[in-house]
Design a protein around this motif. Structure first.
Motif, PDB file in Angstrom:
ATOM      1  N   GLU A 210      27.976  33.125  50.818  1.00 51.46           N
ATOM      2  CA  GLU A 210      28.667  34.141  51.021  1.00 51.46           C
ATOM      3  C   GLU A 210      29.246  34.635  52.744  1.00 51.46           C
ATOM      4  OE1 GLU A 210      26.527  37.336  49.388  1.00 51.46           O
ATOM      5  OE2 GLU A 210      26.920  36.726  47.317  1.00 51.46           O
ATOM      6  N   LEU A 211      30.248  35.105  52.877  1.00 51.19           N
ATOM      7  CA  LEU A 211      30.850  35.656  54.313  1.00 51.19           C
ATOM      8  C   LEU A 211      30.706  37.169  54.199  1.00 51.19           C
ATOM      9  CD1 LEU A 211      32.488  35.108  56.827  1.00 51.19           C
ATOM     10  CD2 LEU A 211      34.593  35.181  55.515  1.00 51.19           C
ATOM     11  N   GLN A 212      29.893  37.684  55.294  1.00 50.89           N
ATOM     12  CA  GLN A 212      30.049  39.026  55.288  1.00 50.89           C
ATOM     13  C   GLN A 212      31.091  39.500  55.983  1.00 50.89           C
ATOM     14  OE1 GLN A 212      26.903  40.368  54.530  1.00 50.89           O
ATOM     15  NE2 GLN A 212      27.697  42.216  54.752  1.00 50.89           N
ATOM     16  N   LEU A 213      31.733  40.328  55.133  1.00 51.17           N
ATOM     17  CA  LEU A 213      33.391  41.039  55.426  1.00 51.17           C
ATOM     18  C   LEU A 213      32.995  42.079  56.826  1.00 51.17           C
ATOM     19  CD1 LEU A 213      35.155  41.130  52.458  1.00 51.17           C
ATOM     20  CD2 LEU A 213      35.057  39.246  53.906  1.00 51.17           C
ATOM     21  N   ARG A 214      33.615  41.996  57.638  1.00 50.72           N
ATOM     22  CA  ARG A 214      33.475  42.983  58.857  1.00 50.72           C
ATOM     23  C   ARG A 214      34.747  43.988  58.738  1.00 50.72           C
ATOM     24  NH1 ARG A 214      32.601  38.207  63.422  1.00 50.72           N
ATOM     25  NH2 ARG A 214      31.282  36.604  62.331  1.00 50.72           N
ATOM     26  N   PRO A 215      34.428  45.167  59.659  1.00 50.27           N
ATOM     27  CA  PRO A 215      35.550  46.150  59.691  1.00 50.27           C
ATOM     28  C   PRO A 215      36.714  45.407  60.388  1.00 50.27           C
ATOM     29  CG  PRO A 215      33.236  46.970  60.484  1.00 50.27           C
ATOM     30  CD  PRO A 215      32.896  45.520  60.250  1.00 50.27           C
ATOM     31  N   LEU A 216      37.537  46.098  59.916  1.00 51.14           N
ATOM     32  CA  LEU A 216      39.245  45.736  60.535  1.00 51.14           C
ATOM     33  C   LEU A 216      39.663  44.239  60.033  1.00 51.14           C
ATOM     34  CD1 LEU A 216      38.806  46.800  64.416  1.00 51.14           C
ATOM     35  CD2 LEU A 216      39.759  48.183  62.310  1.00 51.14           C
ATOM     36  N   MET A 217      38.797  43.728  59.157  1.00 58.27           N
ATOM     37  CA  MET A 217      39.285  42.325  58.567  1.00 58.27           C
ATOM     38  C   MET A 217      40.467  43.010  57.668  1.00 58.27           C
ATOM     39  SD  MET A 217      36.342  39.708  57.530  1.00 58.27           S
ATOM     40  CE  MET A 217      35.946  38.500  58.933  1.00 58.27           C
ATOM     41  N   PRO A 218      41.404  41.854  57.262  1.00 56.39           N
ATOM     42  CA  PRO A 218      42.500  42.240  56.329  1.00 56.39           C
ATOM     43  C   PRO A 218      41.898  42.390  54.788  1.00 56.39           C
ATOM     44  CG  PRO A 218      43.018  40.226  57.541  1.00 56.39           C
ATOM     45  CD  PRO A 218      41.644  40.657  58.102  1.00 56.39           C
ATOM     46  N   GLN A 219      42.694  43.258  54.135  1.00 58.76           N
ATOM     47  CA  GLN A 219      41.925  43.741  52.764  1.00 58.76           C
ATOM     48  C   GLN A 219      42.597  43.247  51.767  1.00 58.76           C
ATOM     49  OE1 GLN A 219      39.078  45.710  52.557  1.00 58.76           O
ATOM     50  NE2 GLN A 219      39.205  45.785  55.022  1.00 58.76           N
ATOM     51  N   TRP A 220      41.995  43.355  50.478  1.00 58.22           N
ATOM     52  CA  TRP A 220      42.817  42.698  49.277  1.00 58.22           C
ATOM     53  C   TRP A 220      43.707  43.763  48.839  1.00 58.22           C
ATOM     54  CZ3 TRP A 220      41.240  37.962  48.346  1.00 58.22           C
ATOM     55  CH2 TRP A 220      40.094  37.480  48.645  1.00 58.22           C
TER      56      TRP A 220
END
Length: 435
Positions: free
Chosen positions: A122-132
């Motif tokens: 699992e990759l931990q999503l971080r703030p400011l990453m592109p969204q779905w």
């Protein structure tokens, strides 16, 4: 000098044309999500992510027999532009300045999310990453570049590719300049077309007026000028708040993602869209009038995000006056201060005027007559009474005059805003006296 301007109009496609447009925006949304998943894999492997690498992956999707609809129900140019937007989103994520601004705004942390990679980790999503992009959000768009090659405008109709043909739009004003690109968007069930135009000027525009004005932003009075003029707010959210709450209560009683839930959710989205349109239209009328009549406009450089923070506190230490602060935050966000300042800024650029943003510190506590600074000067929200010289005035009017004076001080300290100078100005620090 080049001026870039966008003209947005309401699009009125037929039923058959709407089906084709839905296929186009749906394909673009699908490609965004597929390439975003692939980019997460690249990020986990520390691979370089840029526009070229991401755009090259579109052909892999088209060659997949499960995705044959991308060859028949999609536009190649719009898919490339969508992926270039995704690359821009990744560039913002890797920009340390964007992260610094994000930390400065002190936004409330959200619940962390994760993405399951192909290897099972699992990759931990971080703030400011592109969204779905989700279909349920009902916000889709495609952009076509090289307008002259694929499209054209004839009167109140625009020619679109992929068999869409000529589509009527509500042409409320003339399109000035050379059309470089066109964006087709769907918001809350309505279609819109936006023309990105470029216009070349022989010389920089000269503002027809020579007056300067200071503006104090507020809640009870949206704008108070240094000339004593008051402009009342529209409060589009407050006037529709009861209706919105009723619709949201009805939504909470329905089964999540059922047909009735989706119908109710569409009603809420349309009401939010209606509220935003009222605010947007009102601010455009106000800012256009101010920009046309004043060559120099001085405003406070307010941090709206910090001003509208929640007072709820933490589980250990609870906040104070949470309900009152929540109502204040709603009122602040209902005014659209940041949007209004942005409108003034680019309209002043078009007109050849000047916008100065000054430090808002002590503008409401400073006496305009004697420059005495004291918290006791403003004992009420509306009345200003100096404890030193007994000068009495409306508090917002006194603040607006201080804002204008600070703007003049910026010009004398910085030497004005010549060609190539930033629109946002600041005064230099005071020098210590030599001993």
């Amino acid at each position: 000098m080049k001026i870039n301007k966008a003209y947005q109009f309401r699009l009125e496609p037929t039923v058959e044309q709407a089906v084709v447009l839905n296929n186009l925006v749906g394909s673009a949304r699908f490609v965004w999500n597929q390439i975003l998943a692939a980019s997460f894999e690249m990020f986990a492997k520390n691979e370089f992510i840029n526009a070229t690498n991401l755009v090259n992956k579109i052909m892999d999707l088209k060659n997949n027999p499960d995705f044959d609809f991308l060859r028949t129900h999609a536009n190649a140019v719009s898919l490339q532009q969508k992926i270039r937007d995704l690359a821009s989103a990744w560039s913002r994520f890797f920009d340390p300045k964007v992260h610094a601004r994000y930390k400065e705004n002190k936004k409330k942390p959200k619940k962390p999310k994760s993405f399951k990679l192909l290897d099972g980790t699992e990759l931990q999503l971080r703030p400011l990453m592109p969204q779905w992009k989700r279909k349920i959000d009902r916000r889709d768009s495609i952009r076509l570049v090289q307008f002259d090659k694929y499209c054209r405008v004839e009167g109140n109709r625009v020619k679109l590719p992929n068999g869409v043909g000529f589509v009527k739009f509500r042409k409320s004003q003339d399109i000035i300049g050379i059309i470089k690109n066109v964006t087709i968007s769907k918001k809350s069930g309505h279609w819109y077309v936006s023309f990105g135009c470029e216009r070349e000027l022989d010389q920089n525009p000269i503002h027809p007026s020579t007056s300067a004005i200071g503006i104090d932003l507020g809640i009870t009075k949206l704008i108070t000028t240094s000339e004593g003029q008051h402009i009342n707010p529209k409060n589009s959210f407050k006037s529709n708040q009861v209706k919105l709450a009723k619709l949201q209560r009805q939504l909470s009683r329905k089964v999540l993602f059922s047909q009735n839930w989706q119908k109710q959710n569409r009603k809420i989205q349309k009401l939010h869209h209606h509220i935003a349109n009222i605010r947007h239209d009102y601010l455009h009328k106000i800012t256009t009038n101010i920009s046309k009549n004043h060559a120099m406009i001085v405003v406070e450089n307010l941090k709206v995000v910090n001003m509208s923070q929640s007072a709820s506190g933490s589980a250990v230490q609870h906040g104070r006056n949470v309900k009152a602060k929540s109502g204040l935050n709603k009122s602040i966000l209902d005014q659209g201060w940041g949007m209004m300042v942005d409108m003034i800024e680019y309209k002043q650029h078009w007109q050849g005027g000047l916008l100065i943003k000054i430090n808002p510190r002590y503008t409401s506590q400073t006496c305009f007559q004697c420059q005495h600074i004291a918290k006791e000067n403003r004992r009420t929200q509306a009345k200003f009474e100096c404890v030193k010289c007994r000068y009495v005035a409306n508090a917002d009017f006194n603040a607006a005059r201080n804002i204008l004076a600070a703007g003049h001080a910026v010009l004398s300290a910085e030497g004005g805003c010549g060609k190539g100078r930033p629109m946002k100005q600041k005064t230099c620090g005071l020098r210590e006296k030599a001993t």
